[in-house]
Design a protein around this motif. Sequence first.
Motif, mmCIF file in Angstrom:
data_model
loop_
_atom_site.group_PDB
_atom_site.id
_atom_site.type_symbol
_atom_site.label_atom_id
_atom_site.label_comp_id
_atom_site.label_asym_id
_atom_site.label_seq_id
_atom_site.Cartn_x
_atom_site.Cartn_y
_atom_site.Cartn_z
ATOM 1 N N GLY A 183 27.335 8.281 -3.968
ATOM 2 C CA GLY A 183 26.434 8.889 -4.564
ATOM 3 C C GLY A 183 25.463 10.387 -4.368
ATOM 4 O O GLY A 183 25.713 10.731 -2.564
ATOM 5 N N GLY A 184 24.973 11.128 -5.398
ATOM 6 C CA GLY A 184 24.393 12.092 -4.324
ATOM 7 C C GLY A 184 25.127 13.214 -4.154
ATOM 8 O O GLY A 184 26.694 12.848 -4.355
ATOM 9 N N VAL A 185 24.564 14.285 -3.578
ATOM 10 C CA VAL A 185 25.797 15.459 -2.994
ATOM 11 C C VAL A 185 25.027 16.517 -2.086
ATOM 12 O O VAL A 185 23.796 15.882 -1.644
ATOM 13 N N LEU A 186 25.828 16.673 -0.770
ATOM 14 C CA LEU A 186 24.994 17.973 0.070
ATOM 15 C C LEU A 186 25.234 18.997 -0.881
ATOM 16 O O LEU A 186 25.187 19.934 -1.878
ATOM 17 N N PHE A 230 25.259 -3.439 -5.139
ATOM 18 C CA PHE A 230 25.593 -2.203 -4.310
ATOM 19 C C PHE A 230 25.508 -1.286 -5.818
ATOM 20 O O PHE A 230 25.635 -0.034 -5.743
ATOM 21 N N ASN A 231 26.757 -1.313 -6.603
ATOM 22 C CA ASN A 231 26.993 -1.032 -8.121
ATOM 23 C C ASN A 231 26.128 -0.874 -9.289
ATOM 24 O O ASN A 231 25.771 0.562 -8.832
ATOM 25 N N GLN A 240 21.686 4.000 -9.664
ATOM 26 C CA GLN A 240 20.279 4.463 -9.114
ATOM 27 C C GLN A 240 20.035 5.442 -8.403
ATOM 28 O O GLN A 240 20.117 6.602 -8.920
ATOM 29 N N ALA A 241 21.160 5.784 -7.718
ATOM 30 C CA ALA A 241 21.083 6.857 -6.523
ATOM 31 C C ALA A 241 21.708 8.006 -7.463
ATOM 32 O O ALA A 241 21.551 8.853 -7.047
ATOM 33 N N ARG A 242 23.058 8.279 -8.327
ATOM 34 C CA ARG A 242 23.226 9.058 -9.318
ATOM 35 C C ARG A 242 22.273 9.259 -9.684
ATOM 36 O O ARG A 242 22.092 11.146 -9.922
ATOM 37 N N ASN A 243 21.977 8.415 -10.487
ATOM 38 C CA ASN A 243 20.770 9.603 -11.842
ATOM 39 C C ASN A 243 19.785 9.744 -11.180
ATOM 40 O O ASN A 243 19.041 11.054 -11.233
ATOM 41 N N GLN A 244 19.496 9.584 -9.826
ATOM 42 C CA GLN A 244 18.234 9.990 -9.186
ATOM 43 C C GLN A 244 18.444 11.417 -7.629
ATOM 44 O O GLN A 244 17.862 11.398 -7.547
ATOM 45 N N LEU A 285 14.777 2.599 -7.169
ATOM 46 C CA LEU A 285 15.117 3.269 -6.258
ATOM 47 C C LEU A 285 13.635 4.151 -5.432
ATOM 48 O O LEU A 285 13.698 5.155 -6.661
ATOM 49 N N GLU A 286 13.701 4.546 -4.345
ATOM 50 C CA GLU A 286 12.204 5.387 -4.489
ATOM 51 C C GLU A 286 13.203 6.144 -2.956
ATOM 52 O O GLU A 286 13.069 5.209 -2.012
ATOM 53 N N GLY A 287 12.935 7.489 -3.538
ATOM 54 C CA GLY A 287 13.552 8.280 -2.451
ATOM 55 C C GLY A 287 13.462 9.617 -2.712
ATOM 56 O O GLY A 287 13.590 10.722 -3.946
ATOM 57 N N THR A 288 13.965 10.409 -1.641
ATOM 58 C CA THR A 288 14.279 11.739 -1.752
ATOM 59 C C THR A 288 15.189 12.194 -2.257
ATOM 60 O O THR A 288 16.550 12.350 -1.479
ATOM 61 N N PRO A 289 15.480 13.159 -4.040
ATOM 62 C CA PRO A 289 16.189 13.609 -4.330
ATOM 63 C C PRO A 289 17.496 14.816 -3.047
ATOM 64 O O PRO A 289 16.078 15.768 -2.305
ATOM 65 N N VAL A 290 18.455 15.054 -3.591
ATOM 66 C CA VAL A 290 19.040 15.753 -2.706
ATOM 67 C C VAL A 290 18.850 17.599 -3.095
ATOM 68 O O VAL A 290 19.112 17.829 -4.131
#
Length: 242
Positions: free
Chosen positions: A195-198, A112-113, A118-122, A172-177
């Motif tokens: 992770g990430g932001v709204l 998880f960490n 990776q989610a935060r970085n991207q 991690l492959e995804g779409t940044p917010v």
Amino acid sequence: MLRSLVILSVFAMSLVSLSAADGGNAFTALRTAQKVAPSGSLVQMTGTRGEPRPSEWTVLFSDSQARGGIREVVVSGDVVVSQRTPLRGVSGVSSLPPVKLTQLNTDSDAAFNIANQQARNQGIGFNWIDYSLQSENVSGAPVWTLKLFDHMGAPVGTLKVSAQDGSVIQPLEGTPVVRHSSQDGDSNGPTRRLGGVLGTATGIVERTANNVKNVTLRTVGTVQEVLTGERTIGPKDDDDNN
């Protein structure tokens, strides 16, 4: 005194709910499951809606003594929730290679960490993770597959982590917010749970308020134009189409 007892009771119930929602890490759950399936070989372990830990882990063992060749044990922490020997829906699982327990060095918490970082970085926002542990068909090495979901349950990314040494096999492959900045240039907004932001809440409120204001003024202006032949209040209907 009665009020204090009520508050303490609610607090105790909250603690119970929190502990019930935490099914512990994967290694603890695996040790618990092995107690009721000592002769089986681990082939797959899954946990859904981890925030960051799932409430339960489903552990599947290849067991020649079980009907269908598979024994399923559902565990929450050090408690066995249920166990069964399913006859259907396990044909693909029974053919999976066994997980080599001596190669399990990276627990679900560590996985998880890695995913969260990776989610935060991207800039990828997510609310929970679905975990899956099994061996690769080719190398036989144990691998964590982590699928990330947002608050609406939509998938936002997937990555694979080696359960042997914690290395990232598939990034991690995804779409940044997308972050929405205010007129003052402030792009800070409420973060998702993990992770990430709204988008900023301020921007959403302002857009909603402006829409309501425009509709109200347009309605008043239309009534004015019908009664007086003139329109000095609110936007005209044609203005919205330009």
